[in-house]
Design a protein around this motif. Structure first.
Motif, mmCIF file in Angstrom:
data_model
loop_
_atom_site.group_PDB
_atom_site.id
_atom_site.type_symbol
_atom_site.label_atom_id
_atom_site.label_comp_id
_atom_site.label_asym_id
_atom_site.label_seq_id
_atom_site.Cartn_x
_atom_site.Cartn_y
_atom_site.Cartn_z
ATOM 1 N N ASN A 29 5.077 -0.339 -0.986
ATOM 2 C CA ASN A 29 4.424 -0.677 0.283
ATOM 3 C C ASN A 29 3.073 -1.301 -0.055
ATOM 4 N N VAL A 30 2.817 -2.457 0.510
ATOM 5 C CA VAL A 30 1.653 -3.259 0.137
ATOM 6 C C VAL A 30 0.714 -3.470 1.320
ATOM 7 N N ALA A 31 -0.531 -3.842 0.993
ATOM 8 C CA ALA A 31 -1.538 -4.129 2.019
ATOM 9 C C ALA A 31 -2.545 -5.125 1.461
ATOM 10 N N SER A 32 -3.037 -5.990 2.317
ATOM 11 C CA SER A 32 -3.914 -7.083 1.904
ATOM 12 C C SER A 32 -5.389 -6.720 1.830
ATOM 13 N N LYS A 33 -5.798 -5.654 2.514
ATOM 14 C CA LYS A 33 -7.218 -5.323 2.590
ATOM 15 C C LYS A 33 -7.501 -3.919 2.063
ATOM 16 N N CYS A 34 -6.882 -3.602 0.948
ATOM 17 C CA CYS A 34 -6.975 -2.271 0.343
ATOM 18 C C CYS A 34 -7.690 -2.399 -1.000
ATOM 19 N N GLY A 35 -8.345 -1.346 -1.425
ATOM 20 C CA GLY A 35 -8.955 -1.350 -2.746
ATOM 21 C C GLY A 35 -7.935 -1.535 -3.856
ATOM 22 N N LEU A 36 -6.675 -1.232 -3.557
ATOM 23 C CA LEU A 36 -5.605 -1.376 -4.547
ATOM 24 C C LEU A 36 -4.904 -2.737 -4.475
ATOM 25 N N THR A 37 -5.312 -3.588 -3.557
ATOM 26 C CA THR A 37 -4.668 -4.896 -3.379
ATOM 27 C C THR A 37 -4.592 -5.709 -4.676
ATOM 28 N N PRO A 70 -3.628 -5.720 8.614
ATOM 29 C CA PRO A 70 -3.657 -6.072 10.035
ATOM 30 C C PRO A 70 -2.984 -7.395 10.393
ATOM 31 N N GLY A 71 -2.690 -8.229 9.410
ATOM 32 C CA GLY A 71 -2.218 -9.580 9.681
ATOM 33 C C GLY A 71 -0.791 -9.659 10.181
ATOM 34 N N THR A 72 -0.443 -10.859 10.627
ATOM 35 C CA THR A 72 0.936 -11.153 11.005
ATOM 36 C C THR A 72 1.740 -11.373 9.724
ATOM 37 N N ASN A 73 3.048 -11.422 9.857
ATOM 38 C CA ASN A 73 3.887 -11.701 8.687
ATOM 39 C C ASN A 73 3.507 -13.027 8.046
ATOM 40 N N GLU A 74 3.249 -14.029 8.873
ATOM 41 C CA GLU A 74 2.871 -15.347 8.343
ATOM 42 C C GLU A 74 1.542 -15.265 7.584
ATOM 43 N N GLU A 75 0.568 -14.551 8.133
ATOM 44 C CA GLU A 75 -0.726 -14.403 7.462
ATOM 45 C C GLU A 75 -0.592 -13.635 6.151
ATOM 46 N N ILE A 76 0.238 -12.608 6.149
ATOM 47 C CA ILE A 76 0.456 -11.813 4.935
ATOM 48 C C ILE A 76 1.094 -12.680 3.850
ATOM 49 N N ALA A 77 2.126 -13.438 4.217
ATOM 50 C CA ALA A 77 2.807 -14.310 3.249
ATOM 51 C C ALA A 77 1.827 -15.329 2.662
ATOM 52 N N CYS A 80 -0.661 -13.589 0.234
ATOM 53 C CA CYS A 80 -0.025 -13.236 -1.042
ATOM 54 C C CYS A 80 0.201 -14.461 -1.915
ATOM 55 N N ASP A 81 0.583 -15.553 -1.291
ATOM 56 C CA ASP A 81 0.823 -16.794 -2.028
ATOM 57 C C ASP A 81 -0.491 -17.376 -2.559
ATOM 58 N N LEU A 82 -1.471 -17.523 -1.684
ATOM 59 C CA LEU A 82 -2.727 -18.172 -2.064
ATOM 60 C C LEU A 82 -3.556 -17.344 -3.044
ATOM 61 N N PRO A 89 10.246 -10.882 -3.616
ATOM 62 C CA PRO A 89 10.579 -10.794 -2.198
ATOM 63 C C PRO A 89 9.609 -9.913 -1.401
ATOM 64 N N LEU A 90 9.122 -10.479 -0.302
ATOM 65 C CA LEU A 90 8.302 -9.739 0.653
ATOM 66 C C LEU A 90 9.086 -9.613 1.947
ATOM 67 N N PHE A 91 8.933 -8.486 2.587
ATOM 68 C CA PHE A 91 9.642 -8.207 3.828
ATOM 69 C C PHE A 91 8.664 -8.159 4.983
ATOM 70 N N ALA A 92 9.201 -8.208 6.195
ATOM 71 C CA ALA A 92 8.379 -8.126 7.394
ATOM 72 C C ALA A 92 7.654 -6.790 7.418
ATOM 73 N N LYS A 93 6.511 -6.783 8.045
ATOM 74 C CA LYS A 93 5.696 -5.577 8.121
ATOM 75 C C LYS A 93 6.478 -4.449 8.780
ATOM 76 N N ILE A 94 6.394 -3.270 8.157
ATOM 77 C CA ILE A 94 7.086 -2.079 8.661
ATOM 78 C C ILE A 94 6.109 -0.905 8.662
ATOM 79 N N SER A 95 6.567 0.218 9.144
ATOM 80 C CA SER A 95 5.812 1.457 9.052
ATOM 81 C C SER A 95 6.469 2.332 7.987
ATOM 82 N N VAL A 96 5.640 2.967 7.144
ATOM 83 C CA VAL A 96 6.167 3.791 6.068
ATOM 84 C C VAL A 96 5.902 5.283 6.294
ATOM 85 N N LYS A 97 5.379 5.612 7.478
ATOM 86 C CA LYS A 97 5.140 7.023 7.803
ATOM 87 C C LYS A 97 5.057 7.190 9.314
ATOM 88 N N GLY A 98 5.079 8.420 9.755
ATOM 89 C CA GLY A 98 4.896 8.715 11.170
ATOM 90 C C GLY A 98 6.145 8.519 12.007
#
Length: 157
Positions: A29-37, A70-77, A80-82, A89-98
């Motif tokens: 599970n990935v995120a664009s604005k994390c210290g682990l990015t 927080p981004g849209t799928n297009e923004e995330i893609a 990650c590319d830039l 392979p990247l997948f559409a944003k999902i929830s991994v808990k709750g």
């Protein structure tokens, strides 16, 4: 076994995980604005190193931890590319808990410890053998190229 799940790729196409049968997988599970990015760099390097031997990384953007995706799928893609040249392979944003946890992650988290249990943070990694069995879980802070991760991947390949 994870092959019964079908997920939406980040471009909107549906993809059954069945198509990865016979390959060793890392689910993360990935995120664009994390210290682990910055782990994206090591993930991409691992992918390039092992993909010809039957290894795939499947990235699942999730906004479950402090709004760090927080981004849209297009923004995330695009991010990650830039920023990291991601080609795995990247997948559409999902929830991994709750309550809104995606069925794939419900399967993963319902496995017995130490490979199951809740997702602790962004960049938690699961390794899946060629038969679709989850065989290892690595803490979010464990780099994708840590010796214990690489050793496990090489054993599975």
């Amino acid at each position: 076994m994870i092959y019964h799940h079908t997920l939406q790729r980040i471009d909107g196409t549906q993809e059954p995980l069945e198509q990865y049968r016979g390959r060793v997988l890392m689910l993360v599970n990935v995120a664009s604005k994390c210290g682990l990015t910055p782990q994206y760099t090591a993930l991409q390097a691992l992918y390039e190193r092992y993909r010809d031997r039957g290894f795939e990384i499947l990235g699942f953007p999730a906004n479950d931890f402090m709004g760090q995706e927080p981004g849209t799928n297009e923004e995330i893609a695009q991010f990650c590319d830039l920023n990291y040249g991601v080609t795995f392979p990247l997948f559409a944003k999902i929830s991994v808990k709750g309550e809104t946890i995606h069925p794939l992650y419900r399967t993963l988290t319902s496995l017995p410890e130490p490979i199951g249990g809740q997702v602790l943070w962004n960049f938690q990694k699961y390794l899946v053998d060629r038969e679709g069995n989850v065989v290892a879980k690595f803490d979010p802070r464990t780099p994708p190229d840590a010796p214990e991760v690489v050793e496990t991947i090489e054993k599975l390949l």
